[in-house]
Design a protein around this motif. Structure first.
Motif, PDB file in Angstrom:
ATOM      1  N   ALA A 218       0.871  -1.133  -0.021  1.00 36.04           N
ATOM      2  CA  ALA A 218      -0.002   0.099  -0.029  1.00 36.04           C
ATOM      3  C   ALA A 218       0.963   1.258   0.120  1.00 36.04           C
ATOM      4  CB  ALA A 218      -0.816  -0.138   1.072  1.00 36.04           C
ATOM      5  N   ALA A 219       0.467   2.280  -0.521  1.00 33.51           N
ATOM      6  CA  ALA A 219       0.910   3.609  -0.607  1.00 33.51           C
ATOM      7  C   ALA A 219       1.560   4.235   0.702  1.00 33.51           C
ATOM      8  CB  ALA A 219       0.090   4.583  -1.305  1.00 33.51           C
ATOM      9  N   PRO A 220       0.820   4.316   1.702  1.00 32.08           N
ATOM     10  CA  PRO A 220       1.342   4.676   2.753  1.00 32.08           C
ATOM     11  C   PRO A 220       2.443   3.700   3.452  1.00 32.08           C
ATOM     12  CG  PRO A 220      -1.098   4.835   2.940  1.00 32.08           C
ATOM     13  CD  PRO A 220      -0.521   4.079   1.806  1.00 32.08           C
ATOM     14  N   GLU A 221       2.425   2.303   3.325  1.00 35.13           N
ATOM     15  CA  GLU A 221       3.349   1.324   3.837  1.00 35.13           C
ATOM     16  C   GLU A 221       4.528   1.822   3.000  1.00 35.13           C
ATOM     17  OE1 GLU A 221       5.401  -1.340   5.974  1.00 35.13           O
ATOM     18  OE2 GLU A 221       3.622  -0.265   6.228  1.00 35.13           O
ATOM     19  N   ALA A 222       4.403   1.957   1.540  1.00 34.14           N
ATOM     20  CA  ALA A 222       5.539   2.083   0.687  1.00 34.14           C
ATOM     21  C   ALA A 222       6.413   3.016   1.294  1.00 34.14           C
ATOM     22  CB  ALA A 222       5.042   2.011  -0.907  1.00 34.14           C
ATOM     23  N   THR A 223       5.828   4.305   1.477  1.00 33.24           N
ATOM     24  CA  THR A 223       6.521   5.664   1.921  1.00 33.24           C
ATOM     25  C   THR A 223       7.165   5.301   3.173  1.00 33.24           C
ATOM     26  OG1 THR A 223       4.799   6.933   0.706  1.00 33.24           O
ATOM     27  CG2 THR A 223       6.347   7.989   2.115  1.00 33.24           C
ATOM     28  N   LYS A 224       6.417   4.699   4.070  1.00 30.86           N
ATOM     29  CA  LYS A 224       7.260   4.431   5.409  1.00 30.86           C
ATOM     30  C   LYS A 224       8.311   3.553   5.164  1.00 30.86           C
ATOM     31  CE  LYS A 224       6.257   2.237   9.700  1.00 30.86           C
ATOM     32  NZ  LYS A 224       5.308   1.348  10.480  1.00 30.86           N
ATOM     33  N   ARG A 225       8.238   2.522   4.262  1.00 33.69           N
ATOM     34  CA  ARG A 225       9.538   1.878   3.946  1.00 33.69           C
ATOM     35  C   ARG A 225      10.642   2.535   3.467  1.00 33.69           C
ATOM     36  NH1 ARG A 225       7.176  -4.217   1.750  1.00 33.69           N
ATOM     37  NH2 ARG A 225       5.889  -4.720   3.398  1.00 33.69           N
ATOM     38  N   VAL A 226      10.478   3.447   2.410  1.00 35.67           N
ATOM     39  CA  VAL A 226      11.549   4.393   1.828  1.00 35.67           C
ATOM     40  C   VAL A 226      12.058   5.125   2.817  1.00 35.67           C
ATOM     41  CG1 VAL A 226      11.758   6.063   0.236  1.00 35.67           C
ATOM     42  CG2 VAL A 226      10.342   4.378  -0.274  1.00 35.67           C
ATOM     43  N   ASP A 227      11.309   5.634   3.616  1.00 36.00           N
ATOM     44  CA  ASP A 227      11.936   6.573   4.889  1.00 36.00           C
ATOM     45  C   ASP A 227      12.787   5.678   5.787  1.00 36.00           C
ATOM     46  OD1 ASP A 227      10.728   8.801   3.910  1.00 36.00           O
ATOM     47  OD2 ASP A 227       8.923   8.516   5.167  1.00 36.00           O
ATOM     48  N   GLU A 228      12.190   4.560   6.212  1.00 37.64           N
ATOM     49  CA  GLU A 228      13.090   3.657   6.972  1.00 37.64           C
ATOM     50  C   GLU A 228      14.383   3.241   6.309  1.00 37.64           C
ATOM     51  OE1 GLU A 228      10.521   0.677   7.822  1.00 37.64           O
ATOM     52  OE2 GLU A 228       9.463   1.584   9.566  1.00 37.64           O
ATOM     53  N   ALA A 229      14.096   3.016   5.161  1.00 35.89           N
ATOM     54  CA  ALA A 229      15.574   2.533   4.702  1.00 35.89           C
ATOM     55  C   ALA A 229      16.595   3.718   4.390  1.00 35.89           C
ATOM     56  CB  ALA A 229      15.214   1.837   3.133  1.00 35.89           C
ATOM     57  N   TYR A 230      15.950   4.644   4.078  1.00 32.10           N
ATOM     58  CA  TYR A 230      16.945   5.929   3.912  1.00 32.10           C
ATOM     59  C   TYR A 230      17.505   6.269   5.550  1.00 32.10           C
ATOM     60  CZ  TYR A 230      18.544  10.746   3.683  1.00 32.10           C
ATOM     61  OH  TYR A 230      19.333  11.927   3.720  1.00 32.10           O
ATOM     62  N   ASN A 231      16.719   6.161   6.490  1.00 28.54           N
ATOM     63  CA  ASN A 231      17.126   6.712   7.755  1.00 28.54           C
ATOM     64  C   ASN A 231      18.158   5.853   8.204  1.00 28.54           C
ATOM     65  OD1 ASN A 231      15.526   8.852   7.736  1.00 28.54           O
ATOM     66  ND2 ASN A 231      13.718   7.761   8.686  1.00 28.54           N
ATOM     67  N   THR A 232      17.976   4.264   8.020  1.00 27.44           N
ATOM     68  CA  THR A 232      18.877   3.114   8.397  1.00 27.44           C
ATOM     69  C   THR A 232      20.208   3.426   7.709  1.00 27.44           C
ATOM     70  OG1 THR A 232      17.126   1.725   8.870  1.00 27.44           O
ATOM     71  CG2 THR A 232      19.385   0.800   8.627  1.00 27.44           C
ATOM     72  N   LEU A 233      20.092   3.875   6.321  1.00 28.91           N
ATOM     73  CA  LEU A 233      21.587   3.835   5.751  1.00 28.91           C
ATOM     74  C   LEU A 233      22.085   5.064   6.080  1.00 28.91           C
ATOM     75  CD1 LEU A 233      20.549   2.570   2.248  1.00 28.91           C
ATOM     76  CD2 LEU A 233      21.929   1.472   4.047  1.00 28.91           C
ATOM     77  N   ALA A 234      21.195   6.307   6.470  1.00 29.15           N
ATOM     78  CA  ALA A 234      22.204   7.443   6.774  1.00 29.15           C
ATOM     79  C   ALA A 234      22.492   7.281   8.291  1.00 29.15           C
ATOM     80  CB  ALA A 234      20.860   8.519   6.759  1.00 29.15           C
ATOM     81  N   VAL A 235      22.087   6.816   9.210  1.00 26.30           N
ATOM     82  CA  VAL A 235      22.667   6.711  10.226  1.00 26.30           C
ATOM     83  C   VAL A 235      23.838   5.459  10.512  1.00 26.30           C
ATOM     84  CG1 VAL A 235      22.082   5.398  12.741  1.00 26.30           C
ATOM     85  CG2 VAL A 235      20.512   6.662  11.526  1.00 26.30           C
ATOM     86  N   LYS A 236      23.915   4.670   9.599  1.00 22.55           N
ATOM     87  CA  LYS A 236      25.143   3.867   9.317  1.00 22.55           C
ATOM     88  C   LYS A 236      26.085   4.685   8.936  1.00 22.55           C
ATOM     89  CE  LYS A 236      27.331  -0.077   9.504  1.00 22.55           C
ATOM     90  NZ  LYS A 236      27.539  -0.830  10.963  1.00 22.55           N
TER      91      LYS A 236
END
Length: 299
Positions: A218-236
């Motif tokens: 779903a669109a809201p879940e897709a946006t959430k996954r994109v944000d989580e992936a970006y934030n995880t890699l940015a923190v790393k």
């Protein structure tokens, strides 16, 4: 007051034979003591993790031993130069100064020769490294792609891409969407560049979410996954940068400390050589025997 008698030997105030002899003696003695120290250090280490001294302890003991060897060998070389010099004005202050100056020259000659040898070794090592690097450059270029796909950063990026495209729920074999390799490559490229730049634009964020929705998310879940992936890699990325800065800072402080200690040990060696040369000159003028281990000589 009677004039001070000239101390010139063979047209020169410097007896280079005694200087060179003292420097050679110091170099030979340092090699013997270095070998002894290396054997002693190896005896205190162990291949077993629970045996022997730690690496830090070995490093500290090695530095102390090197400093002692440096000072002791130059003191011995200075004494040899001072005692073997042939002055013509015994008992004068000028004689004592020139004896000490010969010890200083022993230290200067030994330091310059040692620095030249270290520079030659470093240059040879660098040339060997360059030659070896050029011989494997082609093979390294062929392996670059494989190596980049197996490092930790690439694995983390690939994992987050797979996580973004993971179907909701527990899909069956027939209902599981087929992952498009072009989509994973594009997502990884956009996420990687965004993390490197430090920001994920709204356009890229919406586009990535639209790709994820193609796989039944779903669109809201897709946006959430994109944000989580970006934030995880940015923190790393931030963690890696902080570790790199910490390592660089530790290396800088260690370099400063090593430079100060090296300068201090060099100055102590210079003083030891000059002082020992003056002592050797006094023993020479007074015809005093040198006692080593209770003996007047070692031979």
């Amino acid at each position: 007051m009677a004039p001070i008698q000239s101390d010139v030997i063979a047209g020169s105030s410097i007896d280079w034979r005694s200087v060179v002899g003292g420097a050679i003696g110091a170099a030979a003695l340092s090699l013997v003591l270095m070998g002894f120290g290396g054997a002693l250090g190896l005896s205190m280490t162990s291949a077993r993790g629970y045996g022997g001294f730690s690496g830090t302890t070995i490093g500290i003991l090695s530095a102390i031993w090197l400093a002692l060897v440096y000072v002791m060998t130059f003191a011995a070389g200075g004494y040899i130069a001072g005692r073997m010099r042939k002055p013509t004005s015994p008992g004068s202050k000028e004689r004592e100064f020139r004896d000490g100056a010969h010890g200083f020259l022993v230290w200067a000659l030994g330091t310059l020769v040692g620095a030249y040898m270290l520079a030659s070794v470093a240059t040879g090592t660098a040339q060997t490294a360059v030659s070896a690097a050029s011989s494997v450059a082609q093979a390294a270029g062929q392996m670059a792609g494989a190596a980049s796909s197996t490092n930790a950063a690439s694995e983390l990026l690939a994992y987050n891409v797979d996580r973004m495209l993971r179907p909701t729920g527990a899909p069956t074999t027939t209902s599981a969407p087929q992952i498009n390799a072009r989509d994973t490559t594009e997502i990884a490229r956009i996420i990687g560049i965004s993390v490197a730049n430090g920001t994920l634009s709204t356009v890229d964020r919406d586009y990535l979410a639209s790709i994820v929705t193609r796989y039944g998310v779903a669109a809201p879940e897709a946006t959430k996954r994109v944000d989580e992936a970006y934030n995880t890699l940015a923190v790393k990325k931030l963690e890696l940068e902080q570790k790199a800065r910490a390592v660089a800072e530790s290396a800088r402080k260690a370099g400063i400390l090593a430079a100060f200690l090296l300068a201090a040990v060099s100055l102590v060696g210079m003083v030891a050589a000059a002082w020992s040369a003056a002592c050797g000159g006094r023993d020479r003028d007074e015809n005093r025997e040198l006692q080593i281990f209770g003996q007047s000589r070692l031979w």
